[in-house]
Each structure stands twice: as C-alpha cells, then as structure tokens.
Design an enzyme around this catalytic site. Structure first.
Site, PDB file in Angstrom:
ATOM      1  CG  LEU A 190      -1.712  -1.255   1.520  1.00 44.70           C
ATOM      2  CD1 LEU A 190      -2.466  -1.107   2.831  1.00 44.70           C
ATOM      3  CD2 LEU A 190      -2.677  -1.555   0.389  1.00 44.70           C
ATOM      4  CG  ASP A 191       1.351   5.694  -2.071  1.00 44.33           C
ATOM      5  OD1 ASP A 191       2.530   5.882  -1.750  1.00 44.33           O
ATOM      6  OD2 ASP A 191       0.564   6.621  -2.353  1.00 44.33           O
ATOM      7  CE  LYS A 192       3.353   8.800   4.644  1.00 44.85           C
ATOM      8  NZ  LYS A 192       2.490   9.991   4.841  1.00 44.85           N
ATOM      9  CB  VAL A 207      -3.751  -0.101  -2.918  1.00 47.32           C
ATOM     10  CG1 VAL A 207      -4.902   0.902  -3.031  1.00 47.32           C
ATOM     11  CG2 VAL A 207      -4.296  -1.523  -2.846  1.00 47.32           C
ATOM     12  CG  ASP A 224      -2.355   8.620  -4.268  1.00 46.32           C
ATOM     13  OD1 ASP A 224      -2.485   9.855  -4.267  1.00 46.32           O
ATOM     14  OD2 ASP A 224      -1.346   8.049  -3.825  1.00 46.32           O
TER      15      ASP A 224
END
Length: 339
Positions: A62-64, A237, A239
């Site tokens: 997961l990206d932060k 995941v 963005d």
C-alpha cells in the site's frame, strides 16, 4: 446411397452439436457480469485478465500519501534557518513545487503567497522537487527524517539549508478496516512510501502494521523493484503519478477514488467510490467470477460429453442438435447472471 446419405447427415449433426458456443461464452459472459456488478459497487475492472492474476495473491503493498491518508496535506509549521524568514522559506519552496501534481507540492504552493509573480515551474524528482530561478539560483525541496511522525521537507538554496516545512495529513477513515480485511484474507500487508520514516511509521501504527512491514524512502523504481522481487502474486494500491511503475509491476494494481488520472489509467482495478474497503469487495467479485467461469466451463463440457456421443450414434436429429446447442448456451448465460 442411402447409407452414404445417412453418414453425411450424421456427420452434419455431429458438427452442429459440436459447435463450441457454450464453451466460448463461458468466460466472456462471466466477465460481462463482473463489469456490471463492479459498477454497482463503485468499481471498474479495466483489465479482464486481472481476475485470473488475483488468484493466489500473497502480499498487498500500500502507498501512504493519498492512499492510506486523504492526501489533503497542510503546512502546519515553518522552521527557518537563521537569516531567513518564514515567508522566504515558503516562497522558495513554492517555486520549486509549482506545477507539480503531488499532494506535498500542492500543499506547499497553497501555503505560500507568491501572488502573480512569474514562476518557472518546478521539476518533480524521485524524492523531492527542484527549480532554477531566473538569476540562476538552484532551489531544492526534499524530505528529511523526523522523530515526531510528521512530514518534514527541507528547503535548500544552492545546496545550503534555509529552513524546514512541517506538513500533516489526515488518515483515511477506512484505512484501518481496509488493512484488517486484507489480513483476514491471509495476505501479508506492507507499506511502500517515498516519505520519511517518521510519518510512515506513525501511519503504520494507526492502521495496525508492524514497523518491519514499512518501507520508507522508496523511489517509484524502488516500489516497482520491491514488488517484482516479492514472492507470489502481489497486489498494489496507489494513487499518484509516481505509483504508475508499481501499479504496472503488480499482478493486480488498484487505484483509489482520489487517484491521479495517470494512476487510474494504469491500474487494472479502479475504485470510483469508497475507500480502501473496496479492495476487499474487488477481491470477492474476482473470486466469484473465477467460480462462475469454472462452472460455465463444466456445464459446456458436460453438454459435449452427453450430446456428442448421441449425435455420433445417430440418436440425435439436426433439430435436436440445434436445440441442445442453444440450450447449452442459454444454460451458461443463466448461470453467469445468477447471483
């Protein structure tokens, strides 16, 4: 001649009965149903092949910023070096970050008051931004370690520090539940972020991730390499524009609802509405689709096993073969539409 005519007729019946319509429709019908159901849940499966790649997923990265957090960063403090003012540090940082589509850059520009000044756009780096002013001065903005858990950016002019900016970001309300859902599925969940260790570990603690599962200071290439070097199919995941390499490298790339258009265009699954809990919904829909495809294939093969011997033995008329073929296709269609 009669025997020859009968043989020809029997051969035609076999050809008619052997038409692989049901088998050819097994996967496309299930995938069409997936698209419709996904849209109802605020999801879009851009790559139909991702359904198969999602089988056996073992790790979720997961990206932060913008993924686990809302991506609405604000400059909460400015710490200028001696001889520099708060306004000067903000002004220089904004000039380096102007024109860059990244939450950090947008927060810095929003906090500064550069007015209508002519600004040469900044250039995004793997971990920071830079620009060259009209007088040749080089301005660089980059992340530095922080013990307080906030995001700290250091502004330098021609290599000399002029001050730090402190930024804070709100956690996505769905982040902790989303991570818990992935863990319940047996996935190993990890964070890969370009941010410093302080902010990364602070977010990890709030969403239930161990420090060992946090990888900070990652460039876009670092994220992609880490995914490629991780054993088993990997879910990622993200963005942002800088997440595109990781989204491509993963077996299943997912972009969140607030993702940059470039990330959404790269992702195999796009969350249109909702938060991180939608990843669990996508995994459930993919599993259901794989199950429907298997069922459809079994139905199509069962039709062939039953009907072809009858046709070869002359126990099936042309009309019967046509009806059986149509019925098999309808059976596959009805199974694909069944909830």
């Amino acid at each position: 001649m009669a025997d020859g005519g009968e043989a020809v007729m029997r051969g035609l019946v076999v050809l008619l009965a052997a038409c692989p319509c049901a088998l050819a429709l097994a996967a496309p019908l299930a995938q069409a149903r997936l698209s419709a159901k996904a849209a109802g849940h605020g999801l879009r499966f851009s790559d139909p092949g991702v359904v198969d790649r999602m089988a056996g997923l073992r790790t979720a990265f997961l990206d932060k910023t913008g993924t686990l957090t809302l991506g609405r960063l604000e400059v909460v403090a400015v710490d200028p070096c001696p001889g520099w003012s708060v306004a000067q540090v903000l002004d220089l940082a904004a000039r380096a970050e102007t024109g860059i589509a990244h939450p950090l850059a947008q927060a810095v520009v929003a906090a500064a008051s550069i007015g209508d000044a002519v600004v040469v756009g900044g250039q995004r780096l793997d971990r920071g931004a830079e620009t060259t002013l009209a007088d040749g001065t080089h301005v660089h903005v980059g992340g530095v370690a922080s013990l307080q858990g906030e995001t700290r950016l250091r502004v330098t002019v021609d290599g000399l520090a002029v001050g730090d900016l402190l930024l804070a970001d709100a956690l996505d309300p769905s982040a902790a539940d989303g991570v818990a859902q992935l863990k319940r599925r047996g996935l190993r969940v990890a964070m890969a972020t370009g941010d410093a260790d302080g902010p990364a570990l602070a977010v990890a603690q709030r969403i239930g991730l161990d420090a060992a599962a946090v990888h900070w200071g990652c460039t876009p290439a670092d994220k992609a390499d880490r995914i490629r070097n991780t054993r088993g199919p990997v879910l990622f995941v993200g963005d942002g524009v800088n997440d595109a390499p990781a989204l491509t490298a993963a077996a299943c790339g997912v972009s969140v609802a607030r993702a940059h258009p470039a990330a959404a265009a790269t992702a195999a699954i796009v969350i249109l509405e909702g938060g991180l809990e939608q990843v669990d919904v996508a995994l459930s829909l993919a599993a259901e689709t794989r199950r429907k495809i298997r069922q459809n294939v079994v139905l199509a093969l069962a039709y062939n096993i039953i009907v072809l011997p009858l046709a070869a033995l002359g126990l099936l008329s042309p009309l019967g073969a046509a009806i059986a073929m149509t019925a098999s296709s309808l059976l596959v269609l009805l199974n694909a539409l069944r909830d």
